[in-house]
Design a protein around this motif. Structure first.
Motif, PDB file in Angstrom:
ATOM      1  N   ALA A   9       0.840  -1.199   0.000  1.00 14.65           N
ATOM      2  CA  ALA A   9       0.000   0.000   0.000  1.00 14.65           C
ATOM      3  C   ALA A   9       0.874   1.247   0.000  1.00 14.65           C
ATOM      4  CB  ALA A   9      -0.912  -0.014   1.223  1.00 14.65           C
ATOM      5  N   ALA A  10       1.967   1.222   0.761  1.00 16.38           N
ATOM      6  CA  ALA A  10       2.862   2.393   0.785  1.00 16.38           C
ATOM      7  C   ALA A  10       3.481   2.605  -0.589  1.00 16.38           C
ATOM      8  CB  ALA A  10       3.952   2.162   1.833  1.00 16.38           C
ATOM      9  N   PHE A  11       3.888   1.514  -1.207  1.00 17.91           N
ATOM     10  CA  PHE A  11       4.479   1.629  -2.546  1.00 17.91           C
ATOM     11  C   PHE A  11       3.477   2.247  -3.507  1.00 17.91           C
ATOM     12  CE2 PHE A  11       7.055   0.702  -6.107  1.00 17.91           C
ATOM     13  CZ  PHE A  11       6.211   0.255  -7.113  1.00 17.91           C
ATOM     14  N   LEU A  12       2.213   1.819  -3.399  1.00 15.94           N
ATOM     15  CA  LEU A  12       1.184   2.359  -4.292  1.00 15.94           C
ATOM     16  C   LEU A  12       0.999   3.838  -4.049  1.00 15.94           C
ATOM     17  CD1 LEU A  12      -1.671  -0.236  -4.632  1.00 15.94           C
ATOM     18  CD2 LEU A  12      -0.027   0.561  -6.302  1.00 15.94           C
ATOM     19  N   LEU A  13       1.063   4.234  -2.770  1.00  9.35           N
ATOM     20  CA  LEU A  13       0.888   5.660  -2.479  1.00  9.35           C
ATOM     21  C   LEU A  13       1.998   6.472  -3.128  1.00  9.35           C
ATOM     22  CD1 LEU A  13      -0.386   6.049   1.182  1.00  9.35           C
ATOM     23  CD2 LEU A  13      -1.474   6.720  -0.951  1.00  9.35           C
ATOM     24  N   ILE A  14       3.215   5.937  -3.064  1.00  4.92           N
ATOM     25  CA  ILE A  14       4.340   6.666  -3.694  1.00  4.92           C
ATOM     26  C   ILE A  14       4.117   6.745  -5.196  1.00  4.92           C
ATOM     27  CG2 ILE A  14       6.817   6.523  -4.144  1.00  4.92           C
ATOM     28  CD1 ILE A  14       7.058   5.159  -1.385  1.00  4.92           C
ATOM     29  N   THR A  15       3.638   5.635  -5.761  1.00  7.25           N
ATOM     30  CA  THR A  15       3.396   5.634  -7.213  1.00  7.25           C
ATOM     31  C   THR A  15       2.350   6.683  -7.567  1.00  7.25           C
ATOM     32  OG1 THR A  15       3.741   3.260  -7.071  1.00  7.25           O
ATOM     33  CG2 THR A  15       2.801   4.103  -9.102  1.00  7.25           C
ATOM     34  N   VAL A  16       1.269   6.742  -6.773  1.00  8.91           N
ATOM     35  CA  VAL A  16       0.209   7.713  -7.089  1.00  8.91           C
ATOM     36  C   VAL A  16       0.737   9.128  -6.902  1.00  8.91           C
ATOM     37  CG1 VAL A  16      -1.984   8.589  -6.238  1.00  8.91           C
ATOM     38  CG2 VAL A  16      -1.692   6.158  -6.605  1.00  8.91           C
ATOM     39  N   ALA A  17       1.565   9.313  -5.867  1.00  7.45           N
ATOM     40  CA  ALA A  17       2.122  10.658  -5.642  1.00  7.45           C
ATOM     41  C   ALA A  17       2.977  11.065  -6.837  1.00  7.45           C
ATOM     42  CB  ALA A  17       2.957  10.648  -4.368  1.00  7.45           C
ATOM     43  N   ALA A  18       3.747  10.111  -7.366  1.00  9.87           N
ATOM     44  CA  ALA A  18       4.551  10.438  -8.560  1.00  9.87           C
ATOM     45  C   ALA A  18       3.629  10.775  -9.718  1.00  9.87           C
ATOM     46  CB  ALA A  18       5.440   9.243  -8.915  1.00  9.87           C
ATOM     47  N   GLY A  19       2.478  10.090  -9.773  1.00 12.88           N
ATOM     48  CA  GLY A  19       1.553  10.365 -10.872  1.00 12.88           C
ATOM     49  C   GLY A  19       0.975  11.756 -10.787  1.00 12.88           C
ATOM     50  N   LEU A  20       0.909  12.324  -9.581  1.00 13.70           N
ATOM     51  CA  LEU A  20       0.315  13.655  -9.425  1.00 13.70           C
ATOM     52  C   LEU A  20       1.168  14.731 -10.076  1.00 13.70           C
ATOM     53  CD1 LEU A  20      -1.199  13.621  -5.849  1.00 13.70           C
ATOM     54  CD2 LEU A  20      -2.245  13.106  -8.042  1.00 13.70           C
ATOM     55  N   VAL A  21       2.430  14.411 -10.357  1.00 18.33           N
ATOM     56  CA  VAL A  21       3.279  15.413 -11.026  1.00 18.33           C
ATOM     57  C   VAL A  21       2.632  15.803 -12.358  1.00 18.33           C
ATOM     58  CG1 VAL A  21       5.498  15.690 -12.192  1.00 18.33           C
ATOM     59  CG2 VAL A  21       5.386  14.605  -9.937  1.00 18.33           C
ATOM     60  N   ILE A  23      -0.301  16.457 -12.845  1.00 20.44           N
ATOM     61  CA  ILE A  23      -1.247  17.566 -12.651  1.00 20.44           C
ATOM     62  C   ILE A  23      -0.501  18.884 -12.761  1.00 20.44           C
ATOM     63  CG2 ILE A  23      -2.652  18.728 -10.923  1.00 20.44           C
ATOM     64  CD1 ILE A  23      -3.763  16.185 -10.049  1.00 20.44           C
ATOM     65  N   LEU A  24       0.735  18.939 -12.257  1.00 22.34           N
ATOM     66  CA  LEU A  24       1.481  20.207 -12.310  1.00 22.34           C
ATOM     67  C   LEU A  24       1.819  20.556 -13.746  1.00 22.34           C
ATOM     68  CD1 LEU A  24       3.926  19.769  -9.311  1.00 22.34           C
ATOM     69  CD2 LEU A  24       1.890  21.188  -9.481  1.00 22.34           C
ATOM     70  N   GLN A  25       2.362  19.548 -14.466  1.00 21.80           N
ATOM     71  CA  GLN A  25       2.899  19.889 -15.786  1.00 21.80           C
ATOM     72  C   GLN A  25       1.923  19.542 -16.897  1.00 21.80           C
ATOM     73  OE1 GLN A  25       5.269  16.306 -17.335  1.00 21.80           O
ATOM     74  NE2 GLN A  25       6.176  16.764 -15.362  1.00 21.80           N
ATOM     75  N   GLY A  26       0.798  18.921 -16.566  1.00 20.18           N
ATOM     76  CA  GLY A  26      -0.098  18.470 -17.634  1.00 20.18           C
ATOM     77  C   GLY A  26      -0.519  19.616 -18.519  1.00 20.18           C
ATOM     78  N   PRO A  27      -0.181  19.633 -19.820  1.00 20.90           N
ATOM     79  CA  PRO A  27      -0.573  20.781 -20.642  1.00 20.90           C
ATOM     80  C   PRO A  27      -2.088  20.939 -20.718  1.00 20.90           C
ATOM     81  CG  PRO A  27       0.415  19.062 -21.997  1.00 20.90           C
ATOM     82  CD  PRO A  27       0.592  18.659 -20.587  1.00 20.90           C
ATOM     83  N   THR A  28      -2.794  19.833 -20.961  1.00 24.97           N
ATOM     84  CA  THR A  28      -4.232  20.015 -21.188  1.00 24.97           C
ATOM     85  C   THR A  28      -5.018  19.605 -19.942  1.00 24.97           C
ATOM     86  OG1 THR A  28      -4.500  17.763 -21.889  1.00 24.97           O
ATOM     87  CG2 THR A  28      -3.888  19.333 -23.586  1.00 24.97           C
ATOM     88  N   ALA A  29      -6.267  20.025 -19.902  1.00 29.33           N
ATOM     89  CA  ALA A  29      -7.118  19.668 -18.755  1.00 29.33           C
ATOM     90  C   ALA A  29      -7.327  18.163 -18.717  1.00 29.33           C
ATOM     91  CB  ALA A  29      -8.451  20.384 -18.894  1.00 29.33           C
ATOM     92  N   ALA A  30      -7.322  17.531 -19.897  1.00 29.62           N
ATOM     93  CA  ALA A  30      -7.549  16.080 -19.928  1.00 29.62           C
ATOM     94  C   ALA A  30      -6.429  15.361 -19.171  1.00 29.62           C
ATOM     95  CB  ALA A  30      -7.592  15.611 -21.382  1.00 29.62           C
ATOM     96  N   ASP A  31      -5.166  15.885 -19.285  1.00 29.96           N
ATOM     97  CA  ASP A  31      -4.079  15.237 -18.551  1.00 29.96           C
ATOM     98  C   ASP A  31      -4.337  15.305 -17.054  1.00 29.96           C
ATOM     99  OD1 ASP A  31      -2.345  14.590 -20.728  1.00 29.96           O
ATOM    100  OD2 ASP A  31      -2.113  16.746 -20.997  1.00 29.96           O
TER     101      ASP A  31
END
Lengths: 97, 104
Positions: A9-21, A23-31
């Motif tokens: 579960a901790a590993f998954l949380l880290i993976t999801v946190a990495a995925g949130l990046v 949101i910062l750089q996503g050019p389009t709203a769909a990203d």
């Protein structure tokens, strides 16, 4: 065994946190919406793992509700993305209701 | 028998976590909106599916196992629908270029 589930579960949380990046750089709203979808699915997996680790079957309902909310968030995004709020991006711009 | 089940759970959950990682890496690294969506949705559902598969032997009774499968099935349906809708919005936003790279 429970330790392994919590570690997963901790590993998954880290993976999801990495995925949130995305949101910062996503050019389009769909990203950004996709990253939110990843957060939803990852959250479901984490809740399921912790439910199994702590032997709390009630938490599976939490995961079910989270799945529901993740779906509604994306549908709300799509409805918001179309100007008329009809939620059907296929409609040509001019003859929207 | 107990050991076999635990081993199965460990293998399935780690495989599921790996697919989650693949989905996230796909989300971050892929150049185009639609490829990211493809990578994310596919890997996510497979990741969640394997984790649910791994947790099935640990479920208390058949009913709890059924509920776990229900969660996964619902997440599967939701993600498939959402992927279609988000893809249509992405196409819509970046002009009709389903083939080319979306100018996101």
């Amino acid at each position: 065994m429970a330790e392994f589930l919590v570690a997963a579960a901790a590993f998954l949380l880290i993976t999801v946190a990495a995925g949130l990046v995305r949101i910062l750089q996503g050019p389009t709203a769909a990203d950004r919406m996709m990253a939110a979808q990843l957060l939803g699915t990852g959250g479901i997996a984490v809740v399921l793992l912790l439910a199994a680790a702590a032997e709390r079957p009630a938490a599976v309902d939490v995961a079910l509700v989270l799945a529901l909310l993740a779906a509604f968030a994306a549908v709300a995004f799509v409805k918001g993305a179309t100007s008329s709020g009809s939620g059907d991006p296929e409609l040509p711009e001019d003859d929207r209701g | 028998m107990r050991l076999a089940l635990d081993l199965f759970t460990v293998l399935a959950v780690s495989a599921g976590a790996f697919f989650f990682l693949a989905g996230t890496v796909g989300l971050l690294r892929f150049p185009d909106v639609l490829t990211r969506l493809h990578a994310l949705t596919k890997a996510d559902n497979l990741g969640l599916g394997l984790i649910v598969l791994g947790l099935l032997p640990r479920a208390e009774g058949p009913l709890a196992a059924l509920k776990l499968l229900a969660v996964w099935l619902f997440a599967l349906l939701a993600a498939a629908t959402v992927a279609q809708l988000v893809a249509r919005v992405a196409l819509r936003r970046n002009g009709r270029s389903p083939g080319g790279s979306a100018a996101g």
